[in-house]
Design an enzyme around this catalytic site. Sequence first.
Site, PDB file in Angstrom:
ATOM      1  N   GLN A  11       0.816  -1.211   0.000  1.00 50.72           N
ATOM      2  CA  GLN A  11       0.000   0.000   0.000  1.00 50.72           C
ATOM      3  C   GLN A  11       0.852   1.265   0.000  1.00 50.72           C
ATOM      4  OE1 GLN A  11      -3.199   0.172   2.793  1.00 50.72           O
ATOM      5  NE2 GLN A  11      -3.702   2.266   2.291  1.00 50.72           N
ATOM      6  N   GLU A  71      -3.115  -7.469  -1.991  1.00 48.47           N
ATOM      7  CA  GLU A  71      -4.577  -7.381  -1.974  1.00 48.47           C
ATOM      8  C   GLU A  71      -4.990  -6.270  -2.930  1.00 48.47           C
ATOM      9  OE1 GLU A  71      -6.782  -5.163   0.285  1.00 48.47           O
ATOM     10  OE2 GLU A  71      -5.212  -3.670   0.122  1.00 48.47           O
ATOM     11  N   SER A 140       7.161   0.072   2.292  1.00 45.58           N
ATOM     12  CA  SER A 140       7.265   0.445   3.696  1.00 45.58           C
ATOM     13  C   SER A 140       7.956  -0.683   4.441  1.00 45.58           C
ATOM     14  CB  SER A 140       5.881   0.671   4.283  1.00 45.58           C
ATOM     15  OG  SER A 140       5.166  -0.543   4.261  1.00 45.58           O
ATOM     16  N   GLY A 144       3.091  -5.941   5.827  1.00 47.68           N
ATOM     17  CA  GLY A 144       3.466  -7.311   5.517  1.00 47.68           C
ATOM     18  C   GLY A 144       3.996  -7.441   4.096  1.00 47.68           C
ATOM     19  N   THR A 145       3.291  -6.817   3.149  1.00 44.94           N
ATOM     20  CA  THR A 145       3.731  -6.877   1.750  1.00 44.94           C
ATOM     21  C   THR A 145       5.004  -6.052   1.586  1.00 44.94           C
ATOM     22  OG1 THR A 145       1.392  -6.930   1.162  1.00 44.94           O
ATOM     23  CG2 THR A 145       2.941  -6.652  -0.623  1.00 44.94           C
ATOM     24  N   THR A 179       0.999   2.177  12.488  1.00 45.47           N
ATOM     25  CA  THR A 179      -0.187   1.587  11.866  1.00 45.47           C
ATOM     26  C   THR A 179      -0.326   0.118  12.226  1.00 45.47           C
ATOM     27  OG1 THR A 179       1.122   1.150   9.912  1.00 45.47           O
ATOM     28  CG2 THR A 179      -0.206   3.135   9.895  1.00 45.47           C
ATOM     29  N   ASN A 206       7.698   8.560   8.542  1.00 47.87           N
ATOM     30  CA  ASN A 206       6.414   9.253   8.450  1.00 47.87           C
ATOM     31  C   ASN A 206       6.296  10.386   9.451  1.00 47.87           C
ATOM     32  OD1 ASN A 206       5.102   8.189   6.317  1.00 47.87           O
ATOM     33  ND2 ASN A 206       3.974   6.640   7.451  1.00 47.87           N
ATOM     34  N   ASN A 228       2.565  12.010   0.988  1.00 48.24           N
ATOM     35  CA  ASN A 228       3.080  11.418  -0.248  1.00 48.24           C
ATOM     36  C   ASN A 228       3.504  12.483  -1.248  1.00 48.24           C
ATOM     37  OD1 ASN A 228       2.650   8.945   0.827  1.00 48.24           O
ATOM     38  ND2 ASN A 228       0.751   8.533  -0.262  1.00 48.24           N
ATOM     39  N   GLU A 254      26.303   6.738  -9.810  1.00 52.77           N
ATOM     40  CA  GLU A 254      27.097   7.832  -9.255  1.00 52.77           C
ATOM     41  C   GLU A 254      26.694   8.122  -7.808  1.00 52.77           C
ATOM     42  OE1 GLU A 254      28.086  12.131 -11.043  1.00 52.77           O
ATOM     43  OE2 GLU A 254      27.589  10.640 -12.542  1.00 52.77           O
TER      44      GLU A 254
END
EC number: 3.6.5.-
Length: 449
Positions: A11, A71, A140, A144-145, A179, A206, A228, A254
């Site tokens: 995400q 997901e 991130s 998990g992903t 989170t 963050n 973002n 470089e």
Amino acid sequence: MRECISIHVGQAGVQIGNACWELYCLEHGIQPDGQMPSDKTIGGGDDSFNTFFSETGAGKHVPRAVFVDLEPTVIDEVRTGTYRQLFHPEQLITGKEDAANNYARGHYTIGKEIIDLVLDRIRKLADQCTGLQGFLVFHSFGGGTGSGFTSLLMERLSVDYGKKSKLEFAIYPAPQVSTAVVEPYNSILTTHTTLEHSDCAFMVDNEAIYDICRRNLDIERPTYTNLNRLISQIVSSITASLRFDGALNVDLTEFQTNLVPYPRIHFPLATYAPVISAEKAYHEQLTVADITNACFEPANQMVKCDPRHGKYMACCLLYRGDVVPKDVNAAIATIKTKRSIQFVDWCPTGFKVGINYQPPTVVPGGDLAKVQRAVCMLSNTTAIAEAWARLDHKFDLMYAKRAFVHWYVGEGMEEGEFSEAREDMAALEKDYEEVGADSADAEDEGEEY
């Protein structure tokens, strides 16, 4: 050409990807449907943008990027959003069930079902390149992903594209704004696995970005979109030299040559200036000296740590916009004289400078003011070890009680991986400590053995 392939994982990676590609399109005058109006006045006949976009026969510009999430919801927003026509549908890859903030699911159980498909897409993109120079991976640490799948992907990329550089943009779990409870586990597992495969990793914290939004842009409650967009400005500054012709140009390799003194010490600190809202910018001058000074303020850094407590090993200043070398040299000279900037004694105070004449672009309706010049500083400092120490401490608190570990073991991990990863992190902290120690001290120690 020197193409770069961007890979956005999970995400966080996908949402930063949205912000980045939105900005790239604005910078190069590419419309959301991928067409570039033929008058070419915007780019001035400069085709360096081909490092990031490939052009089809029909004149459509397609980002050299892959979006992956285990997901579908986040990538579905891309599929239906403003830029849905920009991306090739095969570049947006989703699984059915997510990694549930679990590194083991992203790396072992669910990740392995989708990894071959992802690598196939990456291979197709790589085949279109004439001289691929490397990969930019956005993810991130906490998810998990973002943690599990990225580390799997990096391992596989090292096998398939051994010599190509791999740069990471990683979202570091914020000390206050969390989170997921298991962020420290995921972060340390992914850092351990990815350490030997990544050539350079820019960390973004963050919380540091929240504070910048609150303080400099007067946004009371910053949303992820605000964060973002700020992150995308930084990524854009770092990659601007690859996408535009400039006087002093910098390419991917470089960066590494100048910022990474030892393979493991590859976590530069990014600082961006000026971050300023439109109503303030109207009353300020923002000269080259001003923005250069701002880069040495800890308040403008992307990771919360204090470089005044550490030592610099390397420093790289990337200017864009209305900047001439004379001003830059003057600004750097002033900083060298008065600042409490300590360089390690084995590295003479070298500043690498890149200048790009393309002024920074802002997203219409965004928070940042349109300015004439901006600078992004990448510095490799021992102070970033503070960030690791914070994370390791949280890991220790949970792991001492073996809290949440069964979720990982249940997905086929072994408990030994935790302790192995933690030992690697301890070694990393020690590496930073040794690099910062004066070389004279190190020699005395050597005699005792």
